[in-house]
Write a protein that holds these residues in place. Structure first.
Motif, PDB file in Angstrom:
ATOM      1  N   MET A   1       0.840  -1.195   0.000  1.00 43.09           N
ATOM      2  CA  MET A   1       0.000   0.000   0.000  1.00 43.09           C
ATOM      3  C   MET A   1       0.877   1.248   0.000  1.00 43.09           C
ATOM      4  SD  MET A   1      -2.585   1.222   3.011  1.00 43.09           S
ATOM      5  CE  MET A   1      -3.017   2.941   3.156  1.00 43.09           C
ATOM      6  N   CYS A   2       0.686   2.117  -0.972  1.00 39.15           N
ATOM      7  CA  CYS A   2       1.492   3.328  -1.089  1.00 39.15           C
ATOM      8  C   CYS A   2       1.090   4.344  -0.020  1.00 39.15           C
ATOM      9  CB  CYS A   2       1.300   3.933  -2.480  1.00 39.15           C
ATOM     10  SG  CYS A   2       2.238   5.453  -2.733  1.00 39.15           S
ATOM     11  N   ILE A   3       2.085   4.849   0.725  1.00 42.62           N
ATOM     12  CA  ILE A   3       1.807   5.858   1.750  1.00 42.62           C
ATOM     13  C   ILE A   3       2.387   7.214   1.381  1.00 42.62           C
ATOM     14  CG2 ILE A   3       3.872   5.346   3.140  1.00 42.62           C
ATOM     15  CD1 ILE A   3       2.148   5.881   5.627  1.00 42.62           C
ATOM     16  N   LEU A   4       3.379   7.213   0.472  1.00 39.68           N
ATOM     17  CA  LEU A   4       4.056   8.461   0.118  1.00 39.68           C
ATOM     18  C   LEU A   4       4.333   8.463  -1.375  1.00 39.68           C
ATOM     19  CD1 LEU A   4       6.971   9.889   2.283  1.00 39.68           C
ATOM     20  CD2 LEU A   4       6.619  10.477  -0.091  1.00 39.68           C
ATOM     21  N   LYS A   5       3.898   9.534  -2.049  1.00 39.46           N
ATOM     22  CA  LYS A   5       4.011   9.578  -3.504  1.00 39.46           C
ATOM     23  C   LYS A   5       4.333  10.992  -3.969  1.00 39.46           C
ATOM     24  CE  LYS A   5       1.194   8.587  -7.635  1.00 39.46           C
ATOM     25  NZ  LYS A   5      -0.136   8.096  -8.086  1.00 39.46           N
ATOM     26  N   THR A   6       5.232  11.096  -4.921  1.00 40.62           N
ATOM     27  CA  THR A   6       5.479  12.379  -5.582  1.00 40.62           C
ATOM     28  C   THR A   6       5.167  12.225  -7.067  1.00 40.62           C
ATOM     29  OG1 THR A   6       7.810  11.991  -6.172  1.00 40.62           O
ATOM     30  CG2 THR A   6       7.355  12.869  -3.972  1.00 40.62           C
ATOM     31  N   LYS A   7       4.665  13.287  -7.647  1.00 41.18           N
ATOM     32  CA  LYS A   7       4.340  13.260  -9.079  1.00 41.18           C
ATOM     33  C   LYS A   7       4.922  14.498  -9.748  1.00 41.18           C
ATOM     34  CE  LYS A   7       0.467  12.677 -12.293  1.00 41.18           C
ATOM     35  NZ  LYS A   7       1.119  11.574 -13.006  1.00 41.18           N
ATOM     36  N   ASP A   8       5.856  14.269 -10.694  1.00 32.91           N
ATOM     37  CA  ASP A   8       6.504  15.339 -11.458  1.00 32.91           C
ATOM     38  C   ASP A   8       6.957  16.483 -10.544  1.00 32.91           C
ATOM     39  OD1 ASP A   8       7.507  16.394 -13.805  1.00 32.91           O
ATOM     40  OD2 ASP A   8       5.667  17.485 -14.280  1.00 32.91           O
ATOM     41  N   LEU A   9       7.605  16.121  -9.442  1.00 37.64           N
ATOM     42  CA  LEU A   9       7.989  17.103  -8.420  1.00 37.64           C
ATOM     43  C   LEU A   9       9.208  17.913  -8.865  1.00 37.64           C
ATOM     44  CD1 LEU A   9       7.143  17.921  -5.505  1.00 37.64           C
ATOM     45  CD2 LEU A   9       8.924  16.364  -4.686  1.00 37.64           C
ATOM     46  N   LYS A  10       9.052  19.231  -8.847  1.00 35.92           N
ATOM     47  CA  LYS A  10      10.130  20.123  -9.263  1.00 35.92           C
ATOM     48  C   LYS A  10      10.369  21.198  -8.212  1.00 35.92           C
ATOM     49  CE  LYS A  10       9.110  19.501 -14.199  1.00 35.92           C
ATOM     50  NZ  LYS A  10       8.735  20.145 -15.469  1.00 35.92           N
ATOM     51  N   LYS A  11      11.642  21.528  -8.032  1.00 35.74           N
ATOM     52  CA  LYS A  11      12.028  22.656  -7.183  1.00 35.74           C
ATOM     53  C   LYS A  11      13.154  23.397  -7.886  1.00 35.74           C
ATOM     54  CE  LYS A  11      12.061  25.323  -3.544  1.00 35.74           C
ATOM     55  NZ  LYS A  11      10.907  26.202  -3.230  1.00 35.74           N
ATOM     56  N   THR A  15      16.391  32.501 -11.613  1.00 37.43           N
ATOM     57  CA  THR A  15      15.652  32.808 -12.839  1.00 37.43           C
ATOM     58  C   THR A  15      16.536  32.527 -14.051  1.00 37.43           C
ATOM     59  OG1 THR A  15      16.378  35.121 -12.708  1.00 37.43           O
ATOM     60  CG2 THR A  15      14.224  34.590 -11.763  1.00 37.43           C
ATOM     61  N   SER A  16      15.889  32.362 -15.193  1.00 43.35           N
ATOM     62  CA  SER A  16      16.607  32.090 -16.438  1.00 43.35           C
ATOM     63  C   SER A  16      17.560  33.247 -16.744  1.00 43.35           C
ATOM     64  CB  SER A  16      15.599  31.923 -17.573  1.00 43.35           C
ATOM     65  OG  SER A  16      16.252  31.606 -18.760  1.00 43.35           O
ATOM     66  N   PRO A  17      18.782  32.986 -17.198  1.00 42.34           N
ATOM     67  CA  PRO A  17      19.336  31.700 -17.614  1.00 42.34           C
ATOM     68  C   PRO A  17      20.097  30.976 -16.503  1.00 42.34           C
ATOM     69  CG  PRO A  17      20.840  33.419 -18.277  1.00 42.34           C
ATOM     70  CD  PRO A  17      19.713  34.106 -17.548  1.00 42.34           C
ATOM     71  N   ASN A  18      19.919  31.427 -15.255  1.00 45.34           N
ATOM     72  CA  ASN A  18      20.699  30.855 -14.152  1.00 45.34           C
ATOM     73  C   ASN A  18      19.852  29.996 -13.216  1.00 45.34           C
ATOM     74  OD1 ASN A  18      23.139  32.285 -14.908  1.00 45.34           O
ATOM     75  ND2 ASN A  18      22.124  34.139 -14.154  1.00 45.34           N
ATOM     76  N   ILE A  19      18.885  29.304 -13.766  1.00 43.32           N
ATOM     77  CA  ILE A  19      18.016  28.459 -12.947  1.00 43.32           C
ATOM     78  C   ILE A  19      18.778  27.226 -12.437  1.00 43.32           C
ATOM     79  CG2 ILE A  19      16.001  26.919 -12.996  1.00 43.32           C
ATOM     80  CD1 ILE A  19      14.664  28.847 -14.887  1.00 43.32           C
ATOM     81  N   VAL A  20      18.628  26.961 -11.133  1.00 43.02           N
ATOM     82  CA  VAL A  20      19.172  25.734 -10.537  1.00 43.02           C
ATOM     83  C   VAL A  20      18.014  24.776 -10.330  1.00 43.02           C
ATOM     84  CG1 VAL A  20      20.312  24.719  -8.527  1.00 43.02           C
ATOM     85  CG2 VAL A  20      21.043  26.972  -9.379  1.00 43.02           C
ATOM     86  N   LYS A  21      18.090  23.624 -10.968  1.00 40.54           N
ATOM     87  CA  LYS A  21      17.009  22.634 -10.882  1.00 40.54           C
ATOM     88  C   LYS A  21      17.352  21.604  -9.807  1.00 40.54           C
ATOM     89  CE  LYS A  21      15.686  23.275 -15.720  1.00 40.54           C
ATOM     90  NZ  LYS A  21      15.439  22.620 -17.028  1.00 40.54           N
ATOM     91  N   ALA A  22      17.021  21.961  -8.541  1.00 42.35           N
ATOM     92  CA  ALA A  22      17.334  21.069  -7.419  1.00 42.35           C
ATOM     93  C   ALA A  22      16.561  19.761  -7.525  1.00 42.35           C
ATOM     94  CB  ALA A  22      17.026  21.771  -6.097  1.00 42.35           C
ATOM     95  N   LEU A  23      15.302  19.845  -7.935  1.00 40.58           N
ATOM     96  CA  LEU A  23      14.496  18.671  -8.278  1.00 40.58           C
ATOM     97  C   LEU A  23      13.904  18.914  -9.648  1.00 40.58           C
ATOM     98  CD1 LEU A  23      12.520  17.977  -4.962  1.00 40.58           C
ATOM     99  CD2 LEU A  23      14.567  16.800  -5.781  1.00 40.58           C
ATOM    100  N   ASP A  24      14.001  17.912 -10.520  1.00 37.24           N
ATOM    101  CA  ASP A  24      13.598  18.144 -11.909  1.00 37.24           C
ATOM    102  C   ASP A  24      12.691  17.038 -12.426  1.00 37.24           C
ATOM    103  OD1 ASP A  24      13.517  19.464 -14.330  1.00 37.24           O
ATOM    104  OD2 ASP A  24      15.415  18.638 -15.053  1.00 37.24           O
ATOM    105  N   GLY A  25      11.490  16.957 -11.822  1.00 31.82           N
ATOM    106  CA  GLY A  25      10.508  15.977 -12.278  1.00 31.82           C
ATOM    107  C   GLY A  25      10.654  14.628 -11.609  1.00 31.82           C
ATOM    108  N   THR A  48      16.853  18.201  -0.686  1.00 31.04           N
ATOM    109  CA  THR A  48      15.700  18.987  -1.158  1.00 31.04           C
ATOM    110  C   THR A  48      14.470  18.104  -1.246  1.00 31.04           C
ATOM    111  OG1 THR A  48      17.176  20.404  -2.462  1.00 31.04           O
ATOM    112  CG2 THR A  48      14.833  20.464  -3.006  1.00 31.04           C
ATOM    113  N   LEU A  49      14.643  16.884  -1.742  1.00 30.34           N
ATOM    114  CA  LEU A  49      13.532  15.942  -1.822  1.00 30.34           C
ATOM    115  C   LEU A  49      12.967  15.666  -0.435  1.00 30.34           C
ATOM    116  CD1 LEU A  49      11.744  13.910  -3.341  1.00 30.34           C
ATOM    117  CD2 LEU A  49      13.587  12.226  -3.089  1.00 30.34           C
ATOM    118  N   LEU A  50      13.837  15.439   0.539  1.00 30.24           N
ATOM    119  CA  LEU A  50      13.371  15.162   1.899  1.00 30.24           C
ATOM    120  C   LEU A  50      12.573  16.335   2.457  1.00 30.24           C
ATOM    121  CD1 LEU A  50      13.976  12.701   3.949  1.00 30.24           C
ATOM    122  CD2 LEU A  50      15.183  14.456   5.226  1.00 30.24           C
TER     123      LEU A  50
END
Length: 222
Positions: A1-11, A15-25, A48-50
């Motif tokens: 049974m799933c208790i914890l789920k992420t979907k396409d999670l981004k952080k 700003t562009s062009p210097n974006i840091v993609k700590a989480l990218d989907g 970051t995910l935690l």
């Protein structure tokens, strides 16, 4: 049974062009009762995910679902209450209050939430973690390993369904580190809790039920 789920999670930061993609989907599912290690080098996005899983920060987009509830849409107050009642945190630096004793540190989050501690349950935790004789000691009278046991006890005391541990052995030697991870596994099984542990230590990760590898803000394996 799933208790914890992420979907396409981004952080994303900046700003562009210097974006840091700590989480990218990030798409991830964790079942109830699993002990999962998230492994990656510094900057891979694991901490970051935690923070997203624990409601300590808001995602740029995507969702985090715990049980049946999508917490990514909660406001600050809702998140605070949800965290106290559903998630236990164990950090690298213990975060114990130096002016109160072990027992008081363990039950403090419960008192902050206006609840009485289940004394029998706390006693069981103290015995399971082998710190029942340290209950009246102040944190500065304990070794690093003992302080981390107190931090684990504090995380367990509110009977959360999920424990999130961020490099919980980062300040400990290898022998004590293995003991702490072993205790996390034991308590998770005993108290029917789901554990997600961030670590850079592959050997410790092998003690878990499943390993998720991260790199550049993405899950690459697991």
């Amino acid at each position: 049974m799933c208790i914890l789920k992420t979907k396409d999670l981004k952080k994303y930061y900046g700003t562009s062009p210097n974006i840091v993609k700590a989480l990218d989907g990030v798409d991830m599912e964790i079942d109830k009762g699993e002990f999962v290690a998230v492994v990656g080098t510094s900057g891979s996005g694991k901490s970051t995910l935690l923070h997203m899983l624990g409601g300590l920060d808001y995602p740029t987009s995507g969702s985090v679902t715990i049980g049946e509830r999508d917490i990514s849409g909660f406001n600050e107050n809702e998140l605070t209450i949800f965290r106290r009642r559903n998630i236990g945190f164990v950090f690298q630096n213990y975060n114990l209050l130096p002016i109160i004793n072990v027992y008081e540190n363990i039950i403090l989050p419960l008192e902050l939430d206006g609840n009485q501690a289940d004394t029998d349950f706390v006693e069981d935790i103290l015995k399971t973690l082998g710190i029942e004789e340290k209950r009246y000691n102040k944190p500065n009278q304990l070794s690093g390993g003992q302080q981390q046991r107190v931090a684990i006890a504090r995380a367990l005391a509110a009977k959360p369904s999920i424990i999130l541990a961020d490099e919980p052995t980062g300040n400990l030697d290898s022998k004590t580190s293995s003991e702490v991870v072993g205790l996390l596994k034991t308590t998770g099984q005993k108290f029917n809790q789901t554990i997600v542990m961030i670590t850079h230590n592959e050997a410790l990760a092998q003690l878990c039920d499943r390993i998720i590898h991260m790199e550049d803000g993405k899950i690459i394996e697991g």
